[in-house]
Write a protein that holds these residues in place. Structure first.
Motif, PDB file in Angstrom:
ATOM      1  N   ASN A 124     -19.675  -0.276  96.580  1.00  0.00           N
ATOM      2  CA  ASN A 124     -20.545   0.636  95.826  1.00  0.00           C
ATOM      3  C   ASN A 124     -21.321   1.561  96.752  1.00  0.00           C
ATOM      4  N   ASN A 127     -18.898   4.220  97.814  1.00  0.00           N
ATOM      5  CA  ASN A 127     -18.602   5.112  96.679  1.00  0.00           C
ATOM      6  C   ASN A 127     -19.781   6.005  96.330  1.00  0.00           C
ATOM      7  N   HIS A 141     -20.350   9.730 103.803  1.00  0.00           N
ATOM      8  CA  HIS A 141     -19.319   8.894 103.187  1.00  0.00           C
ATOM      9  C   HIS A 141     -18.325   8.410 104.235  1.00  0.00           C
TER      10      HIS A 141
END
Length: 320
Positions: A124, A127, A141
């Motif tokens: 998570n 993401n 990211h």
């Protein structure tokens, strides 16, 4: 009344010497006075009215006594440090024959292993950064994916370049690089030990997206660094730590997340799935298996039970 006013004259003289000659603050001297007061109280319990006459075996007894009462290793180390320096002062300026605290050590503090995120929280977190479309979020990211995918140290992440070093790349040359065709990263770990770490598919996808965004950033062509800031300079370790903590906080994770936690999560999750400690050792770049065992928090008793169950000569043969 000050704490020091209750102390024997030699201790008061020592505290004055610390304040004048060592220029220690009032607060520090007050802390010294507290630790010396404790020594006086312990000495009185064994009928020693002059603390300077304490023997080494009595100091060791005090440490064991305090440890049994719940005083932690850090507190015990502080007490001993204060007492040791007082006795050193007595040896130097008051002809005390020997320092009874010399050689006395506090119990070692247990190593606090970094906690691992759950698989869901780790995924998570990766993401979460992927939801944005800005260059900075693409960079974040890619960093998070790479930390969790390859178990790299934060310094190894910061030292990555976009390509292998060349004769013309001395300026701002890093300590590692990405092999885009092989989905691998080459890094220089602790002790200048080189290793190659595989990069998973989601992490490679994030790296490719960041590479495209990076190319469009101003001044990106002036550096070989893979991860850069808005000024086109190599991203620092501290910046990576802050960005990771920011994303974890926004996501609402109940713990303060730092890069080492993702490295630990990487090792823990692989070990839980495969049970292959040797493979985890290689992936982490540890020189010894014992380092990996400690790092992952693996219970040696569990290893022993696995050995007993699996090895044909591990257990004594039962008689028929």
């Amino acid at each position: 009344m000050r704490i020091a006013d209750e102390l024997p004259s030699l201790m008061q003289a020592y505290l004055e010497w610390l304040a004048i000659h060592k220029r220690l603050s009032d607060k520090t001297c007050e802390n010294y006075a507290r630790d010396l007061t404790l020594l006086c109280r312990l000495a009185a319990q064994v009928q020693v009215t002059e603390p300077q006459r304490l023997a080494a075996y009595q100091i060791k007894h005090f440490v064991m006594q305090l440890h049994g009462q719940g005083h932690g290793p850090k507190s015990l180390a502080r007490y001993l440090s204060c007492w040791r320096t007082w006795f050193e002062w007595l040896v130097k300026y008051h002809e005390l024959p020997a320092n009874p605290v010399e050689g006395v050590r506090a119990p070692k503090a247990p190593k606090n292993l970094p906690k691992a995120l759950s698989v869901d929280d780790a995924v998570n977190l990766a993401n979460h950064a992927a939801r944005g479309d800005t260059a900075i979020l693409k960079r974040d990211h890619a960093i998070i994916e790479l930390l969790y995918s390859s178990g790299l140290r934060v310094s190894e992440i910061a030292g990555l370049d976009v390509s292998p070093p060349t004769a013309t790349s001395e300026n701002d040359q890093g300590t590692g690089w990405v092999d885009w065709s092989e989905s691998e990263v080459h890094v220089l770990g602790k002790g200048s030990k080189p290793r190659i770490a595989p990069v998973g598919a989601p992490a490679m996808a994030a790296l490719n997206a960041w590479q495209q965004a990076r190319a469009a950033m101003p001044k990106s062509a002036l550096t070989h660094a893979l991860f850069i800031n808005t000024q086109g300079k190599r991203l620092s370790v501290r910046s990576i730590q802050l960005r990771l903590a920011h994303h974890a906080k926004v996501l609402g994770l109940p713990v303060r997340v730092h890069p080492h936690m993702l490295r630990h999560s990487f090792a823990t999750h692989i070990l839980q799935s495969s049970g292959d400690l040797r493979a985890v050792q290689e992936l982490l770049g540890h020189s010894s298996l014992s380092a990996t065992q400690v790092y992952t928090g693996l219970d040696f008793q569990h290893l022993a039970s696995v050995y007993d169950a699996a090895h044909p000569r591990a257990k004594k043969q039962t008689k028929d």
